[in-house]
Design an enzyme around this catalytic site. Structure first.
Site, mmCIF file in Angstrom:
data_model
loop_
_atom_site.group_PDB
_atom_site.id
_atom_site.type_symbol
_atom_site.label_atom_id
_atom_site.label_comp_id
_atom_site.label_asym_id
_atom_site.label_seq_id
_atom_site.Cartn_x
_atom_site.Cartn_y
_atom_site.Cartn_z
ATOM 1 C CE LYS A 94 8.889 150.898 -48.156
ATOM 2 N NZ LYS A 94 9.932 150.157 -48.432
ATOM 3 C CE1 TYR A 148 3.104 159.595 -37.682
ATOM 4 C CE2 TYR A 148 1.961 161.759 -36.602
ATOM 5 C CZ TYR A 148 2.226 160.586 -36.504
ATOM 6 O OH TYR A 148 2.082 159.987 -35.197
#
Ligand code: UDP
Length: 330
Positions: A94, A148
């Site tokens: 996010k 990531y």
């Protein structure tokens, strides 16, 4: 003359806090923002008394509002250690995606230039060595590190879209392994892990057979490169890192020498998708920014070791990784 005003997200983290210092030193007004999941206010408490420093406790994956003008936005909020982003994978996705979108929107609204922190992880487990910016990478989208890597890849794409579609002034830095004071002792990354182990008198845990390589950049060099990139007129990604490459096994031996401990090295399984080789090709940074690292590893590691030695005994004992459970909604 009115001071230029910069918003730095991830301000209480390792790189964010050093960037706050740099921009204060350069005469800017700094607005720091952090949700303090992986960051620590200790890293910026020395700035709180300054008139030209403000801090907002806020999660940038939610709508971001900052009153007043902004000249620059630097997006450095994100878990950055594999162990952290494995524990908080959704927040990691996010902050790199929704957070970046919010900050691009803010930069557009304020007519500010934005620099986003990308990473050597966009190259994944690279099949090209050293890695130059035109290499597209080798990323496992569904692997544990994908949260990531793909967030950062999306971040680069949406940043270029804002640049091309809205004409926003954007900068993208691809940061290679960087170290120095204010890294979190228990973040699981190799430098705090090894130094912490040496200081506690424990064996150093090398993952795999230790033949994988990394190239470590001292934080002052990294910050200098980022600053130069922000002020340049170059909108494509630029690698910033130190090309001096070492195997993790040899690095463990270096730490044993540096700390003058007689710890042993023990071997543990290699985490999934752990890149085997990593070294930045910094030709672009040299050419465009006239930048190259100045601090060699022996000097940078001495400074870093002094920092970790200065931590309290109590802090050193807290070797387990940070507990994020209070931040996770079930
Ligand atoms: N590593 C290790 N022992 C540790 C922590 C890390 O051998 O206690 C290795 C890890 O497997 C990787 C390298 O050190 O190959 C760098 O890991 P780090 O987490 O610092 O960053 P990465 O570059 O993988 O994102």
């Amino acid at each position: 003359m009115k001071k230029k005003r910069v918003l730095i997200t991830g301000a209480a983290g390792f790189l964010g806090s050093h960037l706050c210092d740099k921009f204060i030193d350069e005469g800017f007004s700094v607005v720091g923002m952090d949700n303090l999941i992986t960051g620590d206010l200790k890293n910026i408490e020395h700035l709180f008394e300054l008139k030209n420093f403000e801090f907002y406790h806020h999660d940038v994956s939610k709508f971001v509002h900052v009153a007043g003008d902004l000249d620059y936005v630097l997006h450095f909020a994100s878990p950055a250690s594999p162990i952290d982003y494995l524990k908080i994978p959704i927040q990691t996705l996010k902050v790199g995606s929704l957070g970046t979108h919010n900050l691009l929107g803010l930069a557009k609204e304020k007519n500010a230039r934005i620099l986003i922190a990308s990473t050597s992880e966009v190259y994944g487990d690279p099949l090209v060595h050293p890695q130059s910016e035109d290499y597209y990478g080798n990323v496992n989208t569904i692997g544990p590190r994908g949260v990531y890597d793909e967030a950062k890849r999306f971040q680069e794409s949406i940043t270029m879209a804002y640049h091309r579609f809205h004409g926003l002034e954007t900068r993208i830095v691809r940061i290679f392994n960087t170290y120095g004071p204010r890294m979190r002792l228990n973040d699981g990354r190799v430098i705090p892990a090894f130094i912490g182990q040496a200081l506690r008198g424990e064996d150093l845990t090398v993952f795999g057979d230790g033949s994988q390589t990394r190239s470590f950049c001292f934080v002052d060099d990294q910050v200098d490169g980022i600053y130069k990139l922000l002020l340049s007129d170059y909108s494509e990604p630029v690698n910033i890192g130190n090309p001096h490459e070492i195997t993790i096994k040899d690095f463990a031996e270096e730490i044993i020498k540096l700390t003058q401990t007689n710890q042993k090295v023990v071997y543990q399984p290699l985490p999934k998708d752990d890149p085997m080789q990593r070294q930045p090709d910094i030709s672009r940074a040299k050419e465009i920014l006239n930048w190259e690292p100045k601090v060699d590893r022996s000097e940078g590691m001495k400074i870093t070791y002094e920092y970790f030695k200065g931590l309290s005994k109590e802090e050193l004992r807290k070797k387990e990784h940070k507990d994020f459970s209070s931040h996770i909604r079930k």
